[in-house]
Design a protein around this motif. Structure first.
Motif, short mmCIF file in Angstrom:
data_model
loop_
_atom_site.label_atom_id
_atom_site.label_comp_id
_atom_site.label_asym_id
_atom_site.label_seq_id
_atom_site.Cartn_x
_atom_site.Cartn_y
_atom_site.Cartn_z
N ASP A 52 41.96 44.76 24.93
CA ASP A 52 41.68 46.13 25.36
C ASP A 52 42.52 46.56 26.57
OD1 ASP A 52 40.31 44.31 26.86
OD2 ASP A 52 38.40 45.37 26.88
N TYR A 53 42.94 45.59 27.45
CA TYR A 53 43.69 45.98 28.64
C TYR A 53 44.94 45.16 28.95
CZ TYR A 53 40.70 49.76 30.20
OH TYR A 53 40.06 50.95 30.29
N LYS A 98 37.03 41.44 45.62
CA LYS A 98 37.68 41.78 44.36
C LYS A 98 38.00 40.50 43.60
CE LYS A 98 40.74 43.81 47.12
NZ LYS A 98 40.51 43.14 48.40
N THR A 99 38.38 40.66 42.35
CA THR A 99 38.68 39.51 41.50
C THR A 99 40.09 39.64 40.97
OG1 THR A 99 36.37 39.49 40.81
CG2 THR A 99 37.92 38.23 39.45
N LEU A 100 40.85 38.56 41.04
CA LEU A 100 42.19 38.53 40.45
C LEU A 100 42.25 37.37 39.45
CD1 LEU A 100 45.11 39.63 40.43
CD2 LEU A 100 45.64 37.98 42.21
N GLY A 101 42.87 37.62 38.33
CA GLY A 101 43.05 36.54 37.36
C GLY A 101 41.90 36.41 36.37
N ALA A 102 41.15 37.48 36.19
CA ALA A 102 40.03 37.43 35.25
C ALA A 102 40.56 37.58 33.81
CB ALA A 102 39.04 38.55 35.54
N LEU A 103 39.67 37.34 32.86
CA LEU A 103 39.99 37.49 31.45
C LEU A 103 40.42 38.94 31.17
CD1 LEU A 103 39.56 35.19 29.44
CD2 LEU A 103 37.44 36.30 28.73
N ASP A 104 41.42 39.09 30.33
CA ASP A 104 41.95 40.44 30.07
C ASP A 104 42.38 40.47 28.60
OD1 ASP A 104 42.80 42.99 30.68
OD2 ASP A 104 44.72 42.36 31.52
N PHE A 105 41.54 40.99 27.75
CA PHE A 105 41.77 40.88 26.31
C PHE A 105 42.65 41.99 25.74
CE2 PHE A 105 37.85 38.08 25.33
CZ PHE A 105 38.61 36.96 25.57
N GLU A 114 48.17 47.01 28.63
CA GLU A 114 48.42 48.00 29.69
C GLU A 114 48.96 47.33 30.94
OE1 GLU A 114 45.98 48.41 27.49
OE2 GLU A 114 46.87 50.26 26.73
N HIS A 115 48.46 46.13 31.24
CA HIS A 115 48.96 45.44 32.44
C HIS A 115 50.40 44.98 32.25
CE1 HIS A 115 44.50 45.01 33.30
NE2 HIS A 115 45.00 45.74 34.28
N SER A 120 52.82 38.12 36.68
CA SER A 120 51.74 38.93 36.11
C SER A 120 50.69 39.31 37.14
CB SER A 120 51.06 38.18 34.96
OG SER A 120 52.01 37.70 34.07
N ASN A 121 50.46 38.42 38.09
CA ASN A 121 49.51 38.72 39.16
C ASN A 121 50.14 39.58 40.26
OD1 ASN A 121 47.26 37.52 38.10
ND2 ASN A 121 47.46 35.62 39.23
#
Ligand code: SF4
Ligand code: SF4
Lengths: 395, 117
Positions: free
Chosen positions: A216-217, A207-214, A220-221, A97-98
């Motif tokens: 809304d997105y 930059k930030t990797l691994g942040a919260l992703d609800f 898409e990822h 996923s990352n």
């Protein structure tokens, strides 16, 4: 340009890793690990690689360290097997996923319980939905070749996915074979240098990797991951073409053996395909039109190409070295997916599943021959008597 | 809320390329309690500013004054009230346990919807 060495599958992979010279290798060296890590640790100790070798405290941490290093912008490799992979599970998904193009060597061995460290494919089949590209290898040579190609496949800008390269536990991993080892320079040139797209160590561009992703997105990822898998098929073929040209090989999505004019065929991955080839030769000697298809790329699953290669047959047997418990007819995963592919493309060839070799149970040429003889009967009658057979299990 | 983008328009893997954009995320909506100024006078020691985990203490940097709370981001954890030395003093002088929304405090923690401002 190359030399021949007597190597085990584990050693062949370590050799490829030495030549790739990754920035970071993180692994947890305990059984069921593989000797690959041991060999590689020697290369590190001898100063033959520049790799930062991280000995962690568990497989979960091994994959975590790989993800961190990959996110930082490093070229990362690791190796594991069986329970070790099972303990990595959570991070295996995160690596995909990352979009970390980590290359992992996986020696396919059974999952507990009961405790068993021998060959089967339960470990890899458990991670088949995790988002990794999955390559199978029949022998040490293919494991070596696949590791080198895996680096290029995973790191391709249109892909950016981790790649796992499988080989059979003990049969391949501990069996010594003649392996063609390319010149270090040639491998180095083939893999090139890794240009990470979003390295966290690029401090000019924080930059930030691994942040919260609800809700809304996140979705898409996931859709992006689908695209990466779709792109992977073309990239795998392009990398194979370049590899074939440079190193005189013949890689594709799968290998066919006496398939074009065959009436019946077995589909089987990894080392058993090698045994099956011997059986094919013997039966061809009797004038029987038998063939073989050996999957190399399992993820992404090349459904259309497989159907195209198999549709002329009168009967197909899939040999699965694992069971998808509770799935349709308690069949194996390779069978289920191939059945779906054939149905989807409107191809109605009779097909049966043969589960075999669980927990390292030997698979003998005469057993493979019995599958071919079953198939010839099915071809004649046009009817599959038994959808799933648990080959050579004692009643 | 801003127009949501399609999967082709956003960076892969949920990577955030813009530093410090957490400010756009209004975490204040999660709040069940909110900090409110009480009767005791603030000494502008900035302890609350130092400890607030959400950078939600508003200060007038030029005049070195604590001036209030950023309720768009404050999550109502109450840490500011716990570290406030004036609160400590009020409680000690009262000689008894005070409710955390006691009007005598410097920073009071009040249940959302019950704020009399
Ligand atoms: S309640 Fe918590 S988040 Fe809100 S201002 Fe005080 S310390 Fe900050
Ligand atoms: S509210 Fe309390 S902690 Fe914050 S500046 Fe004033 S006296 Fe200090």
């Amino acid at each position: 340009m190359s030399r021949f060495e007597a190597l085990t599958g584990d050693n062949a992979v370590a050799m490829a890793m030495r030549q790739v010279n990754p920035d970071v290798v993180a692994a947890y060296p305990i059984t069921p690990q593989t000797e690959t890590v041991e060999f590689f640790a020697e290369y590190v100790a001898d100063g033959l690689v520049n790799t930062e070798f991280i000995c962690v405290e568990s497989e979960h941490s091994a994959m975590s360290a790989c993800v961190g290093a990959s996110a930082a912008g490093a070229r990362v490799m690791t190796a594991t097997s069986s329970q070790g992979l099972a303990l990595m599970w959570e991070i295996v998904y995160i690596a995909a996923s990352n979009r970390c193009p980590i290359v992992m060597s996986l020696v396919n061995r059974a999952l507990s319980a009961p405790i068993n460290i021998h060959c089967d494919h339960s470990d890899i089949m458990g991670m088949r939905d995790s988002g990794w590209i999955v390559l199978f290898s029949e022998n040490a040579q293919e494991a070596y070749d696949n590791i080198i190609q895996a680096v290029r496949i995973g790191e391709h800008p249109d892909v950016l996915l981790p790649v796992v390269v499988c080989q059979d536990g003990f049969v391949t991993s501990h069996g010594m074979e003649r392996v063609e080892v390319f010149d270090d320079e040639a491998v180095k040139e083939f893999v090139g240098t890794y240009k990470p797209r979003y390295p966290l160590l690029d401090i000019e561009h924080p930059k930030t990797l691994g942040a919260l992703d609800f809700y809304d997105y996140y979705y898409e990822h996931k859709r992006q991951q689908v695209q990466a898998m779709e792109n992977a098929t073309g990239v795998i073929l392009a990398v194979a073409e370049e590899f074939n040209r440079k190193f005189n090989r013949n890689y594709g999505l799968f290998e066919t053996y006496c398939l074009d004019d065959a009436e019946v065929a077995i589909v089987v991955a990894n080392s058993t395909a090698g045994t099956a080839k011997v059986v094919v030769d013997r039966l061809r000697g009797e004038g029987l039109k038998v063939g073989l298809l050996k999957p190399r790329v399992f993820r992404p699953f090349p459904a259309r190409e497989l159907v195209e290669a198999l549709k002329h047959l009168k009967a197909i047997a899939v040999m699965d070295r694992s069971i998808s418990f509770g799935a349709m007819n308690n069949a194996g995963p390779l069978f289920l997916e191939l059945v779906a592919a054939l149905a989807l493309h409107g191809v109605r060839v009779p097909i049966a599943d043969y589960v075999f070799g669980l927990g390292g149970r030997d698979i003998l040429p005469r057993e493979i021959e019995s599958v071919y003889r079953d198939l010839l009967r099915v071809a004649e009658s046009g009817r599959v008597e038994r959808l799933v057979t648990y080959l050579s299990v004692r009643e | 809320m801003a127009q949501l983008k399609g999967w082709k328009e956003i960076p892969i893997a949920g990577i955030i390329l813009e530093a410090g954009n957490a400010v756009e995320y209004r975490t204040g909506g999660w709040r069940a309690f909110r900090p409110v100024r009480g009767e005791a006078e603030c000494i502008h020691c900035f302890q609350c500013w130092l400890f607030c985990p959400d950078s939600s203490i508003l200060v007038d940097a030029e005049n070195e004054k604590m001036i209030g709370f950023d309720l768009d981001h404050c999550k109502g954890c109450g840490i500011c009230a716990r570290v406030c030395p004036v609160n400590e003093k009020v409680i000690r002088n009262a000689g008894t346990k005070l409710a955390r929304d006691d009007a005598r405090l410097c920073i009071r923690i009040v249940e959302e919807g019950r704020v009399k401002e």
